[in-house]
Motif scaffolding. Sequence first.
Motif, mmCIF file in Angstrom:
data_model
loop_
_atom_site.group_PDB
_atom_site.id
_atom_site.type_symbol
_atom_site.label_atom_id
_atom_site.label_comp_id
_atom_site.label_asym_id
_atom_site.label_seq_id
_atom_site.Cartn_x
_atom_site.Cartn_y
_atom_site.Cartn_z
ATOM 1 N N LEU A 51 0.840 -1.206 0.000
ATOM 2 C CA LEU A 51 0.000 0.000 0.000
ATOM 3 C C LEU A 51 0.867 1.244 0.000
ATOM 4 O O LEU A 51 1.942 1.264 0.597
ATOM 5 C CB LEU A 51 -0.900 0.047 1.246
ATOM 6 N N ALA A 52 0.391 2.284 -0.678
ATOM 7 C CA ALA A 52 1.004 3.616 -0.598
ATOM 8 C C ALA A 52 -0.112 4.638 -0.750
ATOM 9 O O ALA A 52 -1.075 4.420 -1.494
ATOM 10 C CB ALA A 52 2.068 3.800 -1.666
ATOM 11 N N GLN A 60 9.985 -1.155 -6.557
ATOM 12 C CA GLN A 60 10.461 -1.611 -5.250
ATOM 13 C C GLN A 60 9.336 -2.290 -4.476
ATOM 14 O O GLN A 60 9.532 -3.342 -3.862
ATOM 15 C CB GLN A 60 11.039 -0.451 -4.445
ATOM 16 N N GLY A 61 8.150 -1.692 -4.503
ATOM 17 C CA GLY A 61 7.022 -2.314 -3.818
ATOM 18 C C GLY A 61 6.688 -3.668 -4.409
ATOM 19 O O GLY A 61 6.424 -4.635 -3.692
ATOM 20 N N LEU A 62 6.722 -3.751 -5.735
ATOM 21 C CA LEU A 62 6.424 -4.999 -6.435
ATOM 22 C C LEU A 62 7.430 -6.087 -6.072
ATOM 23 O O LEU A 62 7.057 -7.214 -5.722
ATOM 24 C CB LEU A 62 6.440 -4.726 -7.937
ATOM 25 N N LYS A 63 8.709 -5.763 -6.165
ATOM 26 C CA LYS A 63 9.741 -6.767 -5.896
ATOM 27 C C LYS A 63 9.719 -7.244 -4.447
ATOM 28 O O LYS A 63 9.840 -8.438 -4.167
ATOM 29 C CB LYS A 63 11.118 -6.204 -6.243
ATOM 30 N N GLU A 64 9.567 -6.310 -3.522
ATOM 31 C CA GLU A 64 9.577 -6.712 -2.107
ATOM 32 C C GLU A 64 8.361 -7.559 -1.762
ATOM 33 O O GLU A 64 8.450 -8.529 -1.003
ATOM 34 C CB GLU A 64 9.666 -5.476 -1.212
ATOM 35 N N LEU A 65 7.211 -7.222 -2.337
ATOM 36 C CA LEU A 65 6.003 -8.006 -2.070
ATOM 37 C C LEU A 65 6.122 -9.404 -2.655
ATOM 38 O O LEU A 65 5.829 -10.400 -1.979
ATOM 39 C CB LEU A 65 4.778 -7.302 -2.666
ATOM 40 N N VAL A 66 6.539 -9.509 -3.913
ATOM 41 C CA VAL A 66 6.647 -10.819 -4.559
ATOM 42 C C VAL A 66 7.718 -11.662 -3.883
ATOM 43 O O VAL A 66 7.553 -12.871 -3.699
ATOM 44 C CB VAL A 66 6.931 -10.659 -6.064
ATOM 45 N N SER A 67 8.822 -11.048 -3.491
ATOM 46 C CA SER A 67 9.865 -11.783 -2.785
ATOM 47 C C SER A 67 9.341 -12.354 -1.468
ATOM 48 O O SER A 67 9.615 -13.514 -1.117
ATOM 49 C CB SER A 67 11.056 -10.861 -2.513
ATOM 50 N N ALA A 120 4.602 4.126 2.267
ATOM 51 C CA ALA A 120 4.717 2.851 1.554
ATOM 52 C C ALA A 120 4.927 1.735 2.561
ATOM 53 O O ALA A 120 5.818 1.808 3.411
ATOM 54 C CB ALA A 120 5.883 2.909 0.575
ATOM 55 N N GLN A 121 4.098 0.695 2.476
ATOM 56 C CA GLN A 121 4.187 -0.385 3.462
ATOM 57 C C GLN A 121 3.647 -1.690 2.900
ATOM 58 O O GLN A 121 2.845 -1.707 1.966
ATOM 59 C CB GLN A 121 3.403 -0.013 4.723
ATOM 60 N N ILE A 122 4.116 -2.782 3.465
ATOM 61 C CA ILE A 122 3.595 -4.116 3.174
ATOM 62 C C ILE A 122 2.932 -4.623 4.437
ATOM 63 O O ILE A 122 3.532 -4.624 5.518
ATOM 64 C CB ILE A 122 4.714 -5.065 2.715
#
Length: 356
Positions: A37-38, A116-123, A48-50
Amino acid sequence: MLDTLAIRTQRTDASRIAERDATPLEFGKVFSDHMFLAEYRGGEWHNAQILPFGDLPVSPANSALHYGQAIFEGMKAYPTADGGVALFRPLDNWARLNASAERMCMPPIPEELFMQGLKELVSLDAHWLPKVAGGALYIRPFMFATDGTLGVRPSETYLFSIITCPVDLYYSKPLRVRFEQKYVRSAEGGAGFAKNAGNYGAAMYPTKLAQQEGYHQLIWTDASEHQYVEESGTMNIVFIIDGKLITPSISTSILDGITRRSVLQLARDMGVAVEERRVSSREVIGALQAGTLQEAFGVGTAATIAPIATIGYEGHDYELPTPGPDALSKQIGAALGAIRNGQAPDPYGWVVPVGE
């Protein structure tokens, strides 16, 4: 603008990973553990947070609910031959999301925030990739207005989010489709090229009518003459006529599909003649009757390549030839899959490993 990007992560303490192995795994019904979310306010992106996947509180006066300022993208992460996870053409999705945002009078999303949000979430949720042939992690980035004010004007605040879900093959068998020559998906000068929510809501009723007649999807036609092919359901459409790959050219009423772009590039590199132009229903049916229509298939993120077995036109169903093992759709599908999964070289720079 973007304030300092530091993504805070709150991991779930109650994983639902067991839901991934449900049989059958229905598209879009089982979601991974986390979401990104952002928030947009004051002309900048913030916070920006997961977080653990869950409901979002919105005002009953939320302007997206009343006036339709909502857009989204569809993309996938794939398992690679070396045991990793890779994204397919994510920057193309980012650029298209921003094109949709511009059309819907919404703020652009910075590349750094998106990637960055995409990569961190998918990782974080990579273990949700389904352990089945053809499985992938479907990714849904979306943005919607959050002002709690009634009034037909662009919102001043927005929420950008990314959610993911494990998916299997979208279509299990070749499709039955028919030409739609009454209802309109989009018109030139409209927002048909954008992935905004209203496009899909307006398509549901005519699609429902077709499904009641035994078809899976529609072949949408132009708004003025109802003769020129636009899309098939939520996919772009391709015809193989006399050895040529023919597909409707992109316009303001047709989505510029990323799978479409990939299919056309691979076809050209295979030496196939490619024509992007207006295609009429009469031309398609005429080729079917003459025996020169060799294949027809939809192309899109969810289905990748979806063969068409039957086309309905003016009350009559026309059966297409069954594609053989050397059919172009199968060759392109295999080449595309090998690139995505790291089993073949990627000369186009389409594949982005999540770990990089």
